[in-house]
Design a protein around this motif. Structure first.
Motif, PDB file in Angstrom:
ATOM      1  N   VAL A   2       0.839  -1.200   0.000  1.00 23.23           N
ATOM      2  CA  VAL A   2       0.000   0.000   0.000  1.00 23.23           C
ATOM      3  C   VAL A   2       0.875   1.250   0.000  1.00 23.23           C
ATOM      4  CG1 VAL A   2      -1.650   1.355   1.342  1.00 23.23           C
ATOM      5  CG2 VAL A   2      -2.016  -1.099   1.028  1.00 23.23           C
ATOM      6  N   ARG A   3       1.909   1.264   0.827  1.00 25.29           N
ATOM      7  CA  ARG A   3       2.803   2.426   0.870  1.00 25.29           C
ATOM      8  C   ARG A   3       3.506   2.615  -0.468  1.00 25.29           C
ATOM      9  NH1 ARG A   3       4.091   5.796   4.452  1.00 25.29           N
ATOM     10  NH2 ARG A   3       3.163   4.617   6.182  1.00 25.29           N
ATOM     11  N   GLN A   4       3.906   1.509  -1.089  1.00 23.39           N
ATOM     12  CA  GLN A   4       4.547   1.597  -2.391  1.00 23.39           C
ATOM     13  C   GLN A   4       3.590   2.204  -3.418  1.00 23.39           C
ATOM     14  OE1 GLN A   4       5.983  -2.173  -3.825  1.00 23.39           O
ATOM     15  NE2 GLN A   4       7.180  -1.256  -5.470  1.00 23.39           N
ATOM     16  N   LEU A   5       2.322   1.807  -3.359  1.00 18.85           N
ATOM     17  CA  LEU A   5       1.333   2.340  -4.299  1.00 18.85           C
ATOM     18  C   LEU A   5       1.126   3.830  -4.105  1.00 18.85           C
ATOM     19  CD1 LEU A   5      -0.793   1.695  -6.529  1.00 18.85           C
ATOM     20  CD2 LEU A   5      -2.452   1.458  -4.653  1.00 18.85           C
ATOM     21  N   ILE A   6       0.921   4.276  -2.863  1.00 20.87           N
ATOM     22  CA  ILE A   6       0.605   5.694  -2.663  1.00 20.87           C
ATOM     23  C   ILE A   6       1.815   6.589  -2.916  1.00 20.87           C
ATOM     24  CG2 ILE A   6      -1.289   5.158  -1.087  1.00 20.87           C
ATOM     25  CD1 ILE A   6       0.465   6.010   1.234  1.00 20.87           C
ATOM     26  N   LEU A   7       3.022   6.056  -2.757  1.00 23.71           N
ATOM     27  CA  LEU A   7       4.220   6.848  -3.040  1.00 23.71           C
ATOM     28  C   LEU A   7       4.438   7.033  -4.538  1.00 23.71           C
ATOM     29  CD1 LEU A   7       6.797   5.457  -0.447  1.00 23.71           C
ATOM     30  CD2 LEU A   7       5.912   7.799  -0.559  1.00 23.71           C
ATOM     31  N   ASN A   8       4.031   6.051  -5.319  1.00 19.16           N
ATOM     32  CA  ASN A   8       4.319   6.071  -6.749  1.00 19.16           C
ATOM     33  C   ASN A   8       3.118   6.380  -7.623  1.00 19.16           C
ATOM     34  OD1 ASN A   8       7.267   5.046  -6.936  1.00 19.16           O
ATOM     35  ND2 ASN A   8       6.309   3.573  -5.555  1.00 19.16           N
ATOM     36  N   SER A   9       1.967   6.599  -7.026  1.00 17.23           N
ATOM     37  CA  SER A   9       0.736   6.800  -7.795  1.00 17.23           C
ATOM     38  C   SER A   9       0.018   8.048  -7.304  1.00 17.23           C
ATOM     39  CB  SER A   9      -0.181   5.571  -7.682  1.00 17.23           C
ATOM     40  OG  SER A   9       0.479   4.419  -8.148  1.00 17.23           O
ATOM     41  N   TYR A  10       0.494   9.201  -7.780  1.00 23.83           N
ATOM     42  CA  TYR A  10      -0.110  10.462  -7.347  1.00 23.83           C
ATOM     43  C   TYR A  10      -1.581  10.538  -7.744  1.00 23.83           C
ATOM     44  CZ  TYR A  10      -1.027  15.411  -6.779  1.00 23.83           C
ATOM     45  OH  TYR A  10      -1.577  16.604  -6.399  1.00 23.83           O
ATOM     46  N   TRP A  11      -1.943   9.842  -8.807  1.00 27.52           N
ATOM     47  CA  TRP A  11      -3.322   9.899  -9.295  1.00 27.52           C
ATOM     48  C   TRP A  11      -4.325   9.471  -8.239  1.00 27.52           C
ATOM     49  CZ3 TRP A  11      -6.333   5.552  -9.260  1.00 27.52           C
ATOM     50  CH2 TRP A  11      -5.676   4.326  -9.137  1.00 27.52           C
ATOM     51  N   LEU A  12      -3.894   8.662  -7.257  1.00 28.01           N
ATOM     52  CA  LEU A  12      -4.827   8.244  -6.207  1.00 28.01           C
ATOM     53  C   LEU A  12      -5.443   9.446  -5.494  1.00 28.01           C
ATOM     54  CD1 LEU A  12      -3.099   5.210  -4.453  1.00 28.01           C
ATOM     55  CD2 LEU A  12      -5.234   5.189  -5.750  1.00 28.01           C
ATOM     56  N   ARG A  13      -4.660  10.507  -5.341  1.00 26.19           N
ATOM     57  CA  ARG A  13      -5.152  11.699  -4.639  1.00 26.19           C
ATOM     58  C   ARG A  13      -6.185  12.463  -5.446  1.00 26.19           C
ATOM     59  NH1 ARG A  13      -0.125  10.484  -3.440  1.00 26.19           N
ATOM     60  NH2 ARG A  13       0.601  10.589  -1.274  1.00 26.19           N
ATOM     61  N   THR A  14      -6.321  12.115  -6.719  1.00 23.38           N
ATOM     62  CA  THR A  14      -7.320  12.772  -7.562  1.00 23.38           C
ATOM     63  C   THR A  14      -8.623  11.981  -7.612  1.00 23.38           C
ATOM     64  OG1 THR A  14      -6.708  11.650  -9.643  1.00 23.38           O
ATOM     65  CG2 THR A  14      -5.411  13.581  -9.003  1.00 23.38           C
ATOM     66  N   GLN A  15      -8.634  10.783  -7.054  1.00 28.39           N
ATOM     67  CA  GLN A  15      -9.828   9.928  -7.102  1.00 28.39           C
ATOM     68  C   GLN A  15     -10.736  10.261  -5.919  1.00 28.39           C
ATOM     69  OE1 GLN A  15     -10.171   7.902  -9.953  1.00 28.39           O
ATOM     70  NE2 GLN A  15      -8.460   9.287 -10.326  1.00 28.39           N
ATOM     71  N   ARG A  16     -11.419  11.386  -6.063  1.00 29.01           N
ATOM     72  CA  ARG A  16     -12.284  11.849  -4.982  1.00 29.01           C
ATOM     73  C   ARG A  16     -13.475  12.584  -5.583  1.00 29.01           C
ATOM     74  NH1 ARG A  16      -8.768  16.164  -1.724  1.00 29.01           N
ATOM     75  NH2 ARG A  16     -10.670  16.165  -0.482  1.00 29.01           N
ATOM     76  N   LYS A  17     -14.561  12.608  -4.849  1.00 32.88           N
ATOM     77  CA  LYS A  17     -15.716  13.393  -5.232  1.00 32.88           C
ATOM     78  C   LYS A  17     -16.289  14.027  -3.988  1.00 32.88           C
ATOM     79  CE  LYS A  17     -18.756   9.310  -5.278  1.00 32.88           C
ATOM     80  NZ  LYS A  17     -19.668   8.495  -6.120  1.00 32.88           N
ATOM     81  N   HIS A  18     -17.171  14.990  -4.173  1.00 33.14           N
ATOM     82  CA  HIS A  18     -17.710  15.708  -3.029  1.00 33.14           C
ATOM     83  C   HIS A  18     -18.601  14.782  -2.199  1.00 33.14           C
ATOM     84  CE1 HIS A  18     -16.120  19.508  -4.338  1.00 33.14           C
ATOM     85  NE2 HIS A  18     -16.697  19.389  -5.522  1.00 33.14           N
ATOM     86  N   PRO A  19     -18.424  14.794  -0.892  1.00 31.02           N
ATOM     87  CA  PRO A  19     -19.265  13.942  -0.037  1.00 31.02           C
ATOM     88  C   PRO A  19     -20.739  14.305  -0.121  1.00 31.02           C
ATOM     89  CG  PRO A  19     -17.302  14.676   1.135  1.00 31.02           C
ATOM     90  CD  PRO A  19     -17.361  15.468  -0.139  1.00 31.02           C
ATOM     91  N   ASP A  20     -21.559  13.317   0.092  1.00 31.66           N
ATOM     92  CA  ASP A  20     -22.998  13.530   0.162  1.00 31.66           C
ATOM     93  C   ASP A  20     -23.305  14.456   1.337  1.00 31.66           C
ATOM     94  OD1 ASP A  20     -25.735  12.688   1.480  1.00 31.66           O
ATOM     95  OD2 ASP A  20     -25.854  12.058  -0.611  1.00 31.66           O
ATOM     96  N   PRO A  21     -24.109  15.504   1.135  1.00 31.11           N
ATOM     97  CA  PRO A  21     -24.391  16.441   2.232  1.00 31.11           C
ATOM     98  C   PRO A  21     -25.040  15.791   3.447  1.00 31.11           C
ATOM     99  CG  PRO A  21     -25.068  17.374   0.123  1.00 31.11           C
ATOM    100  CD  PRO A  21     -24.730  15.935  -0.134  1.00 31.11           C
ATOM    101  N   LYS A  22     -25.802  14.701   3.229  1.00 37.24           N
ATOM    102  CA  LYS A  22     -26.503  14.061   4.343  1.00 37.24           C
ATOM    103  C   LYS A  22     -25.575  13.139   5.139  1.00 37.24           C
ATOM    104  CE  LYS A  22     -31.100  14.181   2.222  1.00 37.24           C
ATOM    105  NZ  LYS A  22     -32.267  13.368   1.773  1.00 37.24           N
TER     106      LYS A  22
END
Length: 206
Positions: free
Chosen positions: A66-86
């Motif tokens: 997991v650490r190897q993936l997050i260090l080498n895959s900046y794109w993971l930080r772009t895989q997000r969307k706005h949380p549901d307001p509720k």
């Protein structure tokens, strides 16, 4: 830019959160480490474990991957969307296939979002990509009608926490900004995944 920490944690069935030996990040850097490579590496490790509950023995190796993936895959930080307001939460599944024995996702939560007290019914590894989380860990008392707080830990960007299937925790997103986490779980067993109310003890499916 938030400084990235490099600390791994392990939570046992009694709610004890223990620091783990953490691999040096520069030893994990490489030009490319793709998601399909990561998933193949994790599955290859688990082929040596004949039973689901034995897979937790491979958590040190899985945390490293997991650490190897997050260090080498900046794109993971772009895989997000706005949380549901509720609910204050948004989940993106990064890979999904019928019968696939892993859950791999990113989760975004708004500040102040608090989960129920729960376990996962399988092992889990969570990496903090943005923001902060405060975890409260619980343990069952000899008296079966109660849970008690076993410890607490605040996690920052770059920290990774792992759990055995019976570990019980509650998570609060703290700080001024949403939290983004990468989450990896084994083959979830619905009959062993619960949420809890502590005193008196009430157990419900989760």
């Amino acid at each position: 830019m938030t400084e990235m920490l490099h600390q791994d944690w392990f939570v046992d069935a009694n709610g004890q959160c223990q620091p783990c030996l953490t691999p040096r990040p520069w030893g994990l850097l490489q030009d490319h480490y793709y998601l399909h490579q990561f998933l193949s590496d994790v599955l290859h490790s688990l082929t040596h474990s004949p039973h689901e509950l034995d897979q937790q023995d491979y958590l040190p190796l899985i945390r490293c991957k997991v650490r190897q993936l997050i260090l080498n895959s900046y794109w993971l930080r772009t895989q997000r969307k706005h949380p549901d307001p509720k609910t204050g939460t948004a989940v993106i599944t990064l890979y999904d296939e019928i019968g696939y024995p892993l859950t791999v996702q990113t989760v975004t939560t708004n500040p102040g979002t608090i989960t129920p007290i729960h376990n996962h019914g399988t092992w889990g590894v969570v990496a903090i990509l943005k923001g902060q989380e405060h975890h409260t860990f619980w343990r069952k008392l000899a008296n079966p009608d109660r849970l008690a707080i076993a410890g607490q830990q605040t996690l920052q960007v770059g920290e990774i926490i792992s759990f055995v299937p019976d570990a019980i925790h509650q998570v609060e997103t703290i700080g001024p900004t949403p939290a983004l986490t990468f989450q990896l779980y084994g083959d979830t067993q619905p009959k062993t995944r619960f949420q809890f109310e502590p005193d008196p003890l009430v157990v419900k499916p989760f």
